[in-house]
Design a protein around this motif. Sequence first.
Motif, short mmCIF file in Angstrom:
data_model
loop_
_atom_site.label_atom_id
_atom_site.label_comp_id
_atom_site.label_asym_id
_atom_site.label_seq_id
_atom_site.Cartn_x
_atom_site.Cartn_y
_atom_site.Cartn_z
N VAL A 66 0.84 -1.21 0.00
CA VAL A 66 0.00 0.00 0.00
C VAL A 66 0.88 1.26 0.00
O VAL A 66 0.60 2.22 -0.73
CB VAL A 66 -0.95 0.01 1.23
N GLU A 107 8.71 -11.35 2.76
CA GLU A 107 8.10 -12.17 1.70
C GLU A 107 8.47 -11.56 0.34
O GLU A 107 8.19 -10.40 0.10
CB GLU A 107 6.59 -12.23 1.88
N TYR A 145 14.99 -9.67 5.66
CA TYR A 145 14.46 -10.20 6.91
C TYR A 145 15.14 -9.50 8.09
O TYR A 145 16.36 -9.55 8.24
CB TYR A 145 14.71 -11.72 6.97
N TRP A 146 14.33 -8.81 8.91
CA TRP A 146 14.87 -8.14 10.10
C TRP A 146 15.00 -9.16 11.22
O TRP A 146 14.02 -9.81 11.56
CB TRP A 146 13.92 -7.02 10.57
N ASP A 199 4.62 -0.22 9.69
CA ASP A 199 3.36 -0.89 10.03
C ASP A 199 3.67 -2.37 10.29
O ASP A 199 3.46 -3.21 9.41
CB ASP A 199 2.38 -0.72 8.85
N PRO A 200 4.19 -2.69 11.47
CA PRO A 200 4.60 -4.08 11.74
C PRO A 200 3.39 -4.97 11.99
O PRO A 200 2.30 -4.47 12.27
CB PRO A 200 5.43 -3.94 13.02
N TYR A 212 1.04 -14.84 8.63
CA TYR A 212 2.34 -14.54 8.03
C TYR A 212 3.24 -15.77 8.05
O TYR A 212 2.92 -16.77 8.68
CB TYR A 212 3.01 -13.38 8.78
N GLU A 238 8.54 -17.15 10.33
CA GLU A 238 9.63 -16.37 10.94
C GLU A 238 9.18 -14.94 11.25
O GLU A 238 9.98 -14.12 11.70
CB GLU A 238 10.85 -16.31 10.01
N SER A 239 7.91 -14.62 10.99
CA SER A 239 7.44 -13.25 11.23
C SER A 239 7.56 -12.89 12.72
O SER A 239 7.45 -13.76 13.59
CB SER A 239 5.97 -13.16 10.81
#
Length: 471
Positions: free
Chosen positions: A288, A306, A319-320, A343-344, A354, A357-358
């Motif tokens: 968005v 992703e 990937y954080w 926007d986590p 998700y 690993e989210s």
Amino acid sequence: MIKISLSDIILDESIYPREKIDQKRVGVFAENIRDGFTFDPIDVQSHPELEGKYRILDGVHRWSAYKATGATEVEASIKDLAGTDPLLYAASRAIGPRQLTEEETRNTARRVFQNNTGLTSSDIGKAIGRSRQAVDLYIADLRAAVQWELDLKIYRLSRLGIPQDRIAKRLGLPRTTLESYLTKLPKLAISSKADLSRGFTVSQVTQKHGWTEPMVWSLALEGKDDLERFKQLNWGLRTWDQWDFNDCDHRFGDNWPGRIPAQLIAHILYYFSKHGVLVFDPMGGGGVTPDVCLAFHRRCWTLDMEDRPDTRPEIEPFYWELEGKGLPEILKAKEKPDLIIFDPPYFSKKAEDYQKESISKLLRKEYLKFFENFFTLMNQKTKKSTRLAFINADWRDFQNKPAADETRDDSILIDNYLKLLNKTGWLHTHIIQAPLSSERFSAGVVAAMQKKRILGVTSRYVVILNKGKPK
Ligand SMILES: C[S@@+](CC[C@H](N)C(=O)[O-])C[C@H]1O[C@@H](n2cnc3c(N)ncnc32)[C@H](O)[C@@H]1O
């Protein structure tokens, strides 16, 4: 050469170059087998999905004939194609008295190109026994469509202000090829712009030219100020610090868990940024933020764990980690973002939506630690004037408990985040209410909640922060 059970061999039509099996030929072969004639072994490869099974590369008529005679095994040679397209290999083996027809050859070339658009016409030609020019003609329309899609991707990425080296890497293009593409970009938009000025709507132009709708908006709204953009998008501008929107605007972003209303992003952009600034969305999800940035003439760099290179090349994979050690290229770049829109995924509630690993899956303590590390990193790796727009909701485990039984340790409220933000050097200037819709609960659920004295959550906030005045 080994003997393989006929029942372990599969005819996979997606790699079979012929239109159909010639039953007459199978009959003749079967008769030959009964007369004691032995055929050459058939070619197979290990089935990529079914363990212990093989799929035929060459010898479908022989395989069928053996089956017709009631045999249980056939001699086969197991091939390792080492990256060669199996359909192409199968076509190259369709030689001898029963060659592929012109139609079969043409279809094979087209199917092979669709499987791997990186193959050259001469590669395909060599395998199917045709000249490069003949293959060019077979696949001209497909190649043009691929070319058009690539042109549009490059246009979109460069319009979002993604630097050339990152575009080239993302699309797997040599830097020099990309440069030659970039020179022809302005021409790409000519016919879409002409249609817009002739009065076609944005959605009509989107359909006609195969652009994405936000890209067409970015053309249609060129040169307009933000207020005019709100008007043309049919979005009412909120003047007060309560931004409630009934629904997501489906023209922006993909259908994605936790998708945010595009109007919310537009309000952040309107109040806290100007045309041309660089926005950074570190967990962009359905896209968005970049879509709205296109419509509001902001540049935008986006990341997410992703990866969807075909549909969302502008969302670069990253990937954080919990410890926040690895740094994406974006934050190593010389240019630093003016505005971060973060926007986590909410704690726990959306975990199933998700990948595993989210951060949604983390335990409460780890989840908060992630944020502390993340806010510190964002503070250290951006510039003094960078602003942060942090979107989050109160999280309470209300579904199972009457309000009076809830405890502080079971919840993460917005003040938990505020403390971490302040501790890591971010000072809030605004806490804007952007409530979630309560319509997601059915009347039956609401009645049950009321009876049990359960107090639901619709609180969602957009917290705006900066780094304070330089000392
Ligand atoms: C709430 S969604 C973002 C939705 C987005 N604003 C939209 O409107 O489409 C959060 C995203 O964070 C991503 N994510 C979760 N943990 C991550 C991590 N450790 N590193 C990178 N991305 C992560 C998820 O894949 C998800 O797409």
